[in-house]
Scaffold this motif. Structure first.
Motif, PDB file in Angstrom:
ATOM      1  N   VAL B   4      -0.679  -0.437  10.078  1.00 41.79           N
ATOM      2  CA  VAL B   4       0.231  -1.545   9.830  1.00 41.79           C
ATOM      3  C   VAL B   4       0.667  -2.133  11.169  1.00 41.79           C
ATOM      4  O   VAL B   4       1.116  -1.393  12.050  1.00 41.79           O
ATOM      5  CB  VAL B   4       1.469  -1.070   9.038  1.00 41.79           C
ATOM      6  N   CYS B  23       3.874  -9.193   9.294  1.00 40.58           N
ATOM      7  CA  CYS B  23       3.319  -7.868   9.045  1.00 40.58           C
ATOM      8  C   CYS B  23       1.914  -7.981   8.484  1.00 40.58           C
ATOM      9  O   CYS B  23       1.666  -8.779   7.570  1.00 40.58           O
ATOM     10  CB  CYS B  23       4.208  -7.125   8.053  1.00 40.58           C
ATOM     11  N   PRO B  25      -0.812  -5.449   6.666  1.00 41.52           N
ATOM     12  CA  PRO B  25      -0.869  -4.103   6.100  1.00 41.52           C
ATOM     13  C   PRO B  25      -2.082  -3.328   6.589  1.00 41.52           C
ATOM     14  O   PRO B  25      -3.005  -3.896   7.176  1.00 41.52           O
ATOM     15  CB  PRO B  25      -0.966  -4.365   4.596  1.00 41.52           C
ATOM     16  N   VAL B  32       3.077  -4.736   0.225  1.00 42.63           N
ATOM     17  CA  VAL B  32       3.899  -4.681   1.434  1.00 42.63           C
ATOM     18  C   VAL B  32       5.359  -4.627   1.033  1.00 42.63           C
ATOM     19  O   VAL B  32       5.793  -5.366   0.146  1.00 42.63           O
ATOM     20  CB  VAL B  32       3.652  -5.918   2.321  1.00 42.63           C
ATOM     21  N   TRP B  34       9.443  -4.288   2.841  1.00 46.23           N
ATOM     22  CA  TRP B  34      10.220  -4.442   4.062  1.00 46.23           C
ATOM     23  C   TRP B  34      11.477  -3.596   3.964  1.00 46.23           C
ATOM     24  O   TRP B  34      12.116  -3.529   2.908  1.00 46.23           O
ATOM     25  CB  TRP B  34      10.608  -5.912   4.264  1.00 46.23           C
ATOM     26  N   GLN B  68       4.040 -13.331   0.711  1.00 47.89           N
ATOM     27  CA  GLN B  68       2.799 -12.588   0.914  1.00 47.89           C
ATOM     28  C   GLN B  68       1.636 -13.546   0.790  1.00 47.89           C
ATOM     29  O   GLN B  68       1.615 -14.373  -0.128  1.00 47.89           O
ATOM     30  CB  GLN B  68       2.645 -11.439  -0.077  1.00 47.89           C
ATOM     31  N   SER B  73      -1.172 -10.045   4.053  1.00 49.81           N
ATOM     32  CA  SER B  73      -0.162 -10.025   5.095  1.00 49.81           C
ATOM     33  C   SER B  73       1.133 -10.617   4.565  1.00 49.81           C
ATOM     34  O   SER B  73       1.141 -11.263   3.504  1.00 49.81           O
ATOM     35  CB  SER B  73      -0.635 -10.784   6.335  1.00 49.81           C
ATOM     36  N   SER B  74       2.214 -10.389   5.283  1.00 47.55           N
ATOM     37  CA  SER B  74       3.519 -10.777   4.742  1.00 47.55           C
ATOM     38  C   SER B  74       4.439 -11.263   5.851  1.00 47.55           C
ATOM     39  O   SER B  74       4.247 -10.950   7.036  1.00 47.55           O
ATOM     40  CB  SER B  74       4.146  -9.576   4.034  1.00 47.55           C
ATOM     41  N   CYS B  91       8.044  -2.722   8.314  1.00 43.77           N
ATOM     42  CA  CYS B  91       7.130  -3.106   7.247  1.00 43.77           C
ATOM     43  C   CYS B  91       6.358  -1.855   6.829  1.00 43.77           C
ATOM     44  O   CYS B  91       5.987  -1.025   7.682  1.00 43.77           O
ATOM     45  CB  CYS B  91       6.166  -4.173   7.762  1.00 43.77           C
ATOM     46  N   SER B  93       3.185  -0.465   4.022  1.00 43.00           N
ATOM     47  CA  SER B  93       2.174  -0.879   3.058  1.00 43.00           C
ATOM     48  C   SER B  93       1.692   0.311   2.248  1.00 43.00           C
ATOM     49  O   SER B  93       1.840   1.462   2.657  1.00 43.00           O
ATOM     50  CB  SER B  93       0.998  -1.568   3.754  1.00 43.00           C
TER      51      SER B  93
END
Lengths: 110, 115
Positions: B4, B23, B25, B32, B34, B68, B73-74, B91, B93
């Motif tokens: 991550v 972030c 993953p 994901v 947080w 997302q 990814s986020s 973050c 995952s």
């Protein structure tokens, strides 16, 4: 409400001594508990989970529903065990909603 | 596999500003979440994203929002920053469904300081 408590902020033991890190929880359903560890300059990572009933790096933890506890134990501490330990409760059956305790810093002295 | 990854690692903002944290993953993960970790405390769940939707949310105000993307990814966005938002933002995952072991894989975090 779901809650995880770890009464000790800091625990110091000598190398070779037994160690027990305490964790208590409150949860209305069937709990799923984990221990996460963070070594110096590393990211938070899973140490063990109660479902798998495994021993990792000599650590074990038993879920005691009567006492709502999930204490982490190791019979002979090593200096490399020094780290921050977090007890965590999975909140619900789905997803990544974990409730973490405040953590206990374990210091193993030579 | 880099695991991550989060960016930026550190940032400083002033009260009232807005911030975006990113972030990526771990390879093969589709979910994901947080977490906010204040000094001396354990991580606290903010929200979780799966299939580009917010699936679960913790006890955080609407100033905290996320997104997302199709590549999993986020982003975490925080508006109208308060001094109390100063923290390490983690973050994590994992894989939902049959591959779900319940294990979270964490990034190294983004440390936000609000002045």
């Amino acid at each position: 409400a779901q809650r995880v408590t770890q009464p000790e902020k800091l625990l110091s033991v000598f190398k070779g001594a037994p160690v027990e890190l305490k964790c208590n929880y409150s949860y209305s359903g069937s709990p799923e508990l984990f221990w996460y560890v963070q070594y110096s300059r590393q990211r938070l990572q899973l140490l063990l989970r109660h479902i798998s009933r495994e021993s990792i790096k000599g650590f074990t933890a038993d879920l005691n529903k009567g006492e709502t506890s999930f204490h982490l134990k190791k019979p002979f501490a090593q200096e490399e065990d020094s780290a921050m330990y977090y007890c965590a409760l999975k909140n619900g059956n789905y997803g990544q909603n974990f409730v973490f305790g405040p953590g206990t810093r374990l210091s193993v002295l030579p | 596999d880099a695991g991550v990854t989060q960016s930026p690692t550190h940032l400083i903002k002033t009260r009232g500003q807005q911030v975006t944290l990113r972030c990526s993953p771990k390879s093969g993960h589709d979910t994901v979440s947080w977490y906010q970790q204040a000094l001396g405390q354990g991580p606290q769940f903010i929200f979780q994203y799966y299939e580009e939707e917010e699936r679960q949310r913790g006890n955080f105000p609407d100033r905290f929002s996320g997104h997302q993307f199709p590549n999993y990814s986020s982003e975490l966005n925080v508006n109208a920053l308060l001094l109390g938002d100063s923290a390490l933002y983690l973050c994590a995952s994992s894989l939902i469904g049959r591959g779900d072991t319940g294990e979270l894989f964490f990034g190294e975090g983004s440390r936000l300081t609000v002045l």
